[in-house]
Design a protein around this motif. Sequence first.
Motif, PDB file in Angstrom:
ATOM      1  N   ASP A 143      30.299  39.185  67.619  1.00  0.00           N
ATOM      2  CA  ASP A 143      31.535  38.648  67.198  1.00  0.00           C
ATOM      3  C   ASP A 143      32.310  39.165  66.987  1.00  0.00           C
ATOM      4  OD1 ASP A 143      29.719  36.106  67.871  1.00  0.00           O
ATOM      5  OD2 ASP A 143      28.846  36.332  65.522  1.00  0.00           O
ATOM      6  N   LYS A 194      34.548  38.681  69.730  1.00  0.00           N
ATOM      7  CA  LYS A 194      35.303  38.349  70.308  1.00  0.00           C
ATOM      8  C   LYS A 194      36.507  38.365  69.655  1.00  0.00           C
ATOM      9  CE  LYS A 194      30.731  35.254  71.280  1.00  0.00           C
ATOM     10  NZ  LYS A 194      30.062  34.352  70.911  1.00  0.00           N
ATOM     11  N   THR A 209      42.171  37.730  66.137  1.00  0.00           N
ATOM     12  CA  THR A 209      41.567  37.702  65.443  1.00  0.00           C
ATOM     13  C   THR A 209      41.122  38.668  64.002  1.00  0.00           C
ATOM     14  OG1 THR A 209      40.366  35.283  66.248  1.00  0.00           O
ATOM     15  CG2 THR A 209      39.452  36.201  63.931  1.00  0.00           C
ATOM     16  N   GLY A 238      32.361  35.116  65.083  1.00  0.00           N
ATOM     17  CA  GLY A 238      32.073  34.475  66.659  1.00  0.00           C
ATOM     18  C   GLY A 238      32.906  32.571  66.259  1.00  0.00           C
ATOM     19  N   LEU A 239      32.195  32.117  65.387  1.00  0.00           N
ATOM     20  CA  LEU A 239      33.740  31.040  64.888  1.00  0.00           C
ATOM     21  C   LEU A 239      34.580  30.785  65.274  1.00  0.00           C
ATOM     22  CD1 LEU A 239      33.332  27.763  65.064  1.00  0.00           C
ATOM     23  CD2 LEU A 239      33.045  27.583  62.707  1.00  0.00           C
ATOM     24  N   GLU A 261      38.286  22.314  63.228  1.00  0.00           N
ATOM     25  CA  GLU A 261      39.725  22.139  64.282  1.00  0.00           C
ATOM     26  C   GLU A 261      40.587  20.504  63.991  1.00  0.00           C
ATOM     27  OE1 GLU A 261      36.093  21.133  67.414  1.00  0.00           O
ATOM     28  OE2 GLU A 261      35.971  23.050  67.858  1.00  0.00           O
ATOM     29  N   ARG A 304      33.582  23.830  62.086  1.00  0.00           N
ATOM     30  CA  ARG A 304      34.200  23.809  63.316  1.00  0.00           C
ATOM     31  C   ARG A 304      34.593  22.889  62.832  1.00  0.00           C
ATOM     32  NH1 ARG A 304      33.639  25.349  68.681  1.00  0.00           N
ATOM     33  NH2 ARG A 304      31.165  26.155  67.719  1.00  0.00           N
ATOM     34  N   GLY A 357      39.712  38.316  71.481  1.00  0.00           N
ATOM     35  CA  GLY A 357      40.643  36.511  70.529  1.00  0.00           C
ATOM     36  C   GLY A 357      42.131  37.668  70.234  1.00  0.00           C
ATOM     37  N   ALA A 413      36.952  33.539  65.956  1.00  0.00           N
ATOM     38  CA  ALA A 413      37.589  33.564  67.420  1.00  0.00           C
ATOM     39  C   ALA A 413      37.419  33.041  68.384  1.00  0.00           C
ATOM     40  CB  ALA A 413      36.632  34.975  68.453  1.00  0.00           C
ATOM     41  N   GLU A 414      37.066  31.988  68.114  1.00  0.00           N
ATOM     42  CA  GLU A 414      36.375  31.270  69.099  1.00  0.00           C
ATOM     43  C   GLU A 414      37.863  30.024  69.080  1.00  0.00           C
ATOM     44  OE1 GLU A 414      33.184  28.034  70.391  1.00  0.00           O
ATOM     45  OE2 GLU A 414      32.308  29.533  69.512  1.00  0.00           O
ATOM     46  N   LEU A 415      37.902  30.096  67.481  1.00  0.00           N
ATOM     47  CA  LEU A 415      38.958  28.879  66.807  1.00  0.00           C
ATOM     48  C   LEU A 415      40.207  29.402  67.526  1.00  0.00           C
ATOM     49  CD1 LEU A 415      36.761  27.716  63.741  1.00  0.00           C
ATOM     50  CD2 LEU A 415      37.340  26.174  65.795  1.00  0.00           C
ATOM     51  N   GLY A 416      40.290  30.595  67.423  1.00  0.00           N
ATOM     52  CA  GLY A 416      41.606  31.458  67.665  1.00  0.00           C
ATOM     53  C   GLY A 416      42.112  31.662  66.089  1.00  0.00           C
TER      54      GLY A 416
END
Lengths: 435, 435
Positions: free
Chosen positions: A288, A291, A297, A268-269, A245, A241, A295, A271-274
């Motif tokens: 995940d 997600k 991904t 899942g990460l 980022e 992450r 998102g 997806a969260e990060l786009g």
Amino acid sequence: MAPGRIPVDGLLLHAGKLVTLAGGSGPLGGRVSDAGVIEDGAVAWAGSRVAWTGASREAEAALDLAPGAFAHDAEGRCVVPGLVDAHTHLLYAGSREDEWEERLRGVTYAEIAARGEGILSTVRATREADPETLRLLATARLQRSLENGVTTVEVKSGYGLTLESEIKSLQVLARINLDGPYEVVPTFLGAHEVGPEFRGRRPDYVREVVRNWIPEVARLGLADFFDVFCEKGVFELEDSREMCEAAASHGLRVKLHADEFFALGGAGLAAELGAVSADHLICARTEDLEKMRDGGTIPVLLPGTSLLVGAPWAPASVMLDMGLPVVLATDCNPGTCPCEHLPLMGSLALGGYRMPPLTALAGVTRNAAFAVGRGDRLGRIEPGFQMDAVLLEEDSPAGLFVHMGSRPARAVWKRGRLVYQKEGTRVPESPRAGR
Amino acid sequence: MAPGRIPVDGLLLHAGKLVTLAGGSGPLGGRVSDAGVIEDGAVAWAGSRVAWTGASREAEAALDLAPGAFAHDAEGRCVVPGLVDAHTHLLYAGSREDEWEERLRGVTYAEIAARGEGILSTVRATREADPETLRLLATARLQRSLENGVTTVEVKSGYGLTLESEIKSLQVLARINLDGPYEVVPTFLGAHEVGPEFRGRRPDYVREVVRNWIPEVARLGLADFFDVFCEKGVFELEDSREMCEAAASHGLRVKLHADEFFALGGAGLAAELGAVSADHLICARTEDLEKMRDGGTIPVLLPGTSLLVGAPWAPASVMLDMGLPVVLATDCNPGTCPCEHLPLMGSLALGGYRMPPLTALAGVTRNAAFAVGRGDRLGRIEPGFQMDAVLLEEDSPAGLFVHMGSRPARAVWKRGRLVYQKEGTRVPESPRAGR
């Protein structure tokens, strides 16, 4: 020029099936039932871009072919978009063939690595190789890939693991792109493994990547993507992450090696990060994957690696049932899958994933183009898109996959140029349209 | 001629590894640890047979090279025996590519067959094809196979299913053998399926095969082997026994398609009948495998078919643990595995069976030669054996398999003649030994 006709300077007529994968926007989720097939189809182009597609019998009325341009005849064979290999590590020196006899007799990867072999032997050889040697090794692999119908290849760095050697690798990729005809999508994978100089000091390595390497690679404009080998014991979720980022803040889009051997939650990460894609996903959790779908991904599956390392097949059917657009790639790398045959990944997908052929085709064309961030201009045969196309030996898209390990391409066009014809064959000229 | 030197008329020097698989007798059971590798090896031949093998540095003193003969330089690459594909159905007309989209979307094989498609569409097309068409189709496949390093191919009839059309197929194989360079081992598979004229009358079909077809095929000398598709719902154990015993009484050796989808006991029957091989064996019972080992019946595994039809991998490790000599073959056929790439079967064996590379190599060379009844003259690089050899692109035998779907052969020798060189490459001449 005849009034009302489209001016073109290249034409391919009489594809028994012209598989366009055209229409609509975005990747194709789930199982593909409409591949945009035109029977006895034709495609015409102007410069590097497709200008027109339609039935061959309509070409004459629709087109104005420039003087001196060729009209080629597909003689009833199938034509598909140029294939896109969305995940490779094909820039490396050295060979690790000799590891296989040992590994398949039960010597563990850890034991091999402890002798300084495994990935670190590739790192050593790649660091030592001069840029010209690396370029020749990579272009030989890209040429073999091209001869299998692949016109665009994502290539990751990651066998340097120092800023200097990672930049050397990315510069080689830039040079290959300049020279053509190969189109390479460069990905910075400085976080492939903790560099040997930082052994036992992962946090220091992560800090180095975040503070110094990412800004420098971004400043030099050498990579489209940033990628991390997010795996238990390599880079954990929080490391991944942090680095992703940082990369995003410097304008690099993100990919992630996720959930290959353990259900760490990398999908899942991602997806969260786009992230544009999450790759491997053998152990990805269903929530995940959901997600990722929500998102946008894209899942990139690497069945050749599953096969050779003896890992389970990724849950492709689950992904297709969810409506995800599944991508297939070779993972071409010296340690787990030294393979340049993208159509064979379709064969493995038919067999191991029970994926229907048209879905596999989308997974190596249109959907793969989105996984490398170029879905707006690659992966389809559609006006406005780049004229990257393959004339197959076979009459149907399934032939690309079921003739396992065959040499499926008779001819390949890249940016409107005929860049490959199989030895002993010739794409015949056709009577010109519009004359 | 220098006294004491061996007269030869061909020489290949400087194989980085010359993998001979020589020494001893019979097939190699279990996992292979000694492949008879000679480092910087050389092989010399007289006519079609190997005359000498040894270290390159010893060639000059040992050999007397005939005037006008070539000495070639392997430039450090790996040389292996010509590969033997021990199970194919590559003599057929027509294409069934279009079935795959349906089958992978859940249409059953029975539904497809009920429409007159499936195997019967191949039977129709093969019956209709004239011998010259069949010959051209088969030789194109044999040529692709040769370019992958395969110098001997077992080919089954079985898409005629009338005496006349089965004989037509076997005569085409005889013609191909006469023309060369392909070496084909012909197998009579009239019992591939009950012929459409006998639908619902299997006992009548079996009687016809036993009373009329076997004697006639044997009389004409058109087949080395007799084979039966022994499978639940096709030919049961007792049918198979009856036909195989009739074949044996007419001097045909026996092979058996055994235990592919159900544990019918075909492997045990094959052992009981003294069959040369039992093929598929996905569901074979351990006690039947033990009978095979004790009786000398060789297991021929077809991992490409397992993959594409979604069947489990055959229990290869169990067989190797028992000491059986495992053979790998393509099963090249239009319905379940249209593949001519025998090295890829080694890739699948490494992956799916977890078979070490040297064991896979024996499975496509020495052991495969025994599975086609020619282990006394094929499958090794050893004085007295036929000079069938492959110059690989890679430096090690593992390279043949791990570069999945690659074009592994740079050059191929058959009966001492250089019958293939990859386009754009040349096997350089070497300074002559003995001059």
